[in-house]
Write an enzyme that holds these catalytic residues in place. Structure first.
Site, PDB file in Angstrom:
ATOM      1  N   HIS A 142     -33.663 -32.617  29.427  1.00  9.76           N
ATOM      2  CA  HIS A 142     -34.319 -32.739  28.104  1.00  9.76           C
ATOM      3  C   HIS A 142     -33.382 -33.281  27.019  1.00  9.76           C
ATOM      4  CE1 HIS A 142     -37.911 -30.872  29.582  1.00  9.76           C
ATOM      5  NE2 HIS A 142     -37.318 -29.722  29.836  1.00  9.76           N
ATOM      6  N   HIS A 191     -41.298 -29.748  34.163  1.00 14.07           N
ATOM      7  CA  HIS A 191     -41.339 -30.339  32.822  1.00 14.07           C
ATOM      8  C   HIS A 191     -40.908 -31.803  32.866  1.00 14.07           C
ATOM      9  CE1 HIS A 191     -40.496 -25.946  32.235  1.00 14.07           C
ATOM     10  NE2 HIS A 191     -41.555 -26.099  31.456  1.00 14.07           N
TER      11      HIS A 191
END
Ligand code: ZN
Length: 294
Positions: A117, A155
């Site tokens: 991320h 994710h």
């Protein structure tokens, strides 16, 4: 059978925030399981050093400086003492894994913090530096011509996508739940980022078919090196998302990736259930070519 190389460092358990799911036990319980089993021979290795220049291919100098400012990055991503050192060690492990893959070893980086991320300028989503993007850019700078990233964390790896977007010589393939954190990854991006969203609660069969489709597309890219963002949070009992995978699915993934016949290295991203050690073990056995056993 040649051993599986595990790159880890017990010091990566040296930071935590109370109640945070990205906790030291993720690593320590996995090390414990791997040390107590006898099915898979393991060669333990330590992370190497990493230079600023290697990190700065992926990140801004401002982010490197920010890692030393004692203030939380966001609600998910706390500042902890020496977080810059922990993040750099995790990058160092990813570079050691890259080197091992090039030496035809079967290798897994078992470190925290995760990385996918983290964007060029921002730490977010439990991630401070983007381990996999830094390793891919290192590979491209040192002789690899076509590097594919396969990201099976539940994710979307928004940071990896943003850093690798439209860079020549690399491609990003992400299979993830959508909608879900961080809200990106609904469609393909640029010329080289391919996203395979799966709706919350879809059965294992849907996940497997989607993985197979992504692997087929990755093959068409004809990589000479594959870097895997290995997240285990699409597991049915993971607390952070609504995936439906079981340990045998991670075994199948490992086997399928090895079946590509291309040098491969994997880095731990997410995975927050207490069963994480068994899931990693199943994946490692798949990559190594052993059968699945409960
Ligand atoms: Zn995740």
């Amino acid at each position: 059978m040649p051993p599986v190389k595990i790159v880890t460092d017990e010091r990566c358990t040296g930071y935590s925030r109370e109640g945070h799911p990205e906790r030291p036990a993720r690593i320590s319980t996995t090390v414990e399981l791997l040390k107590s089993q006898t099915e898979l021979p393991i060669a333990w290795a330590a992370p190497g050093l990493v230079s600023d220049a290697q990190i700065l291919r992926a990140h801004s100098p401002a982010l490197l400086a920010r890692l030393h400012i004692p203030r939380d990055f966001d609600a998910d991503t706390p500042f902890c003492e020496n977080i810059a050192g922990f993040a750099r060690a995790s990058v160092g492990a990813s570079l050691a894994a890259l080197k091992a893959a090039r030496d035809s070893e079967n290798v897994f980086s078992l470190m925290r913090p995760p990385g996918h991320h983290a964007t060029r300028d921002h730490a977010m989503g439990f991630c401070y530096l983007n381990n996999i993007a830094i390793a891919v850019l290192e590979a491209l700078a040192t002789g690899s011509k076509r590097v594919a990233v396969f990201d099976f964390d539940v994710h979307h790896g928004n940071g990896t996508e943003a850093i690798l977007l439209d860079r020549p010589g690399c491609a990003y393939f992400s299979i993830h739940q959508f909608p879900c954190y961080p809200g990106t990854g609904a469609t393909d991006a640029g010329t080289n980022c391919f996203n395979y969203p799966v709706a919350p609660g879809e059965p294992r069969e849907t996940w497997r078919a989607t993985f197979a489709q992504a692997l087929g597309d990755l093959k068409k890219f004809r990589p000479d090196l594959v870097a895997v963002s290995a997240g285990f949070d699409a597991y049915a009992r993971d607390p952070l998302a609504d995936g439906m995978l079981l340990a045998e699915d991670f075994h199948w993934l490992g086997k399928s990736l090895r079946g590509l016949g291309v040098p491969l290295f994997s880095l731990l991203e997410g995975g927050y259930s207490k069963d994480l050690p068994e899931l990693i073990f199943a994946y490692l056995k798949g990559v190594e070519g052993s059968g699945f056993s409960k």
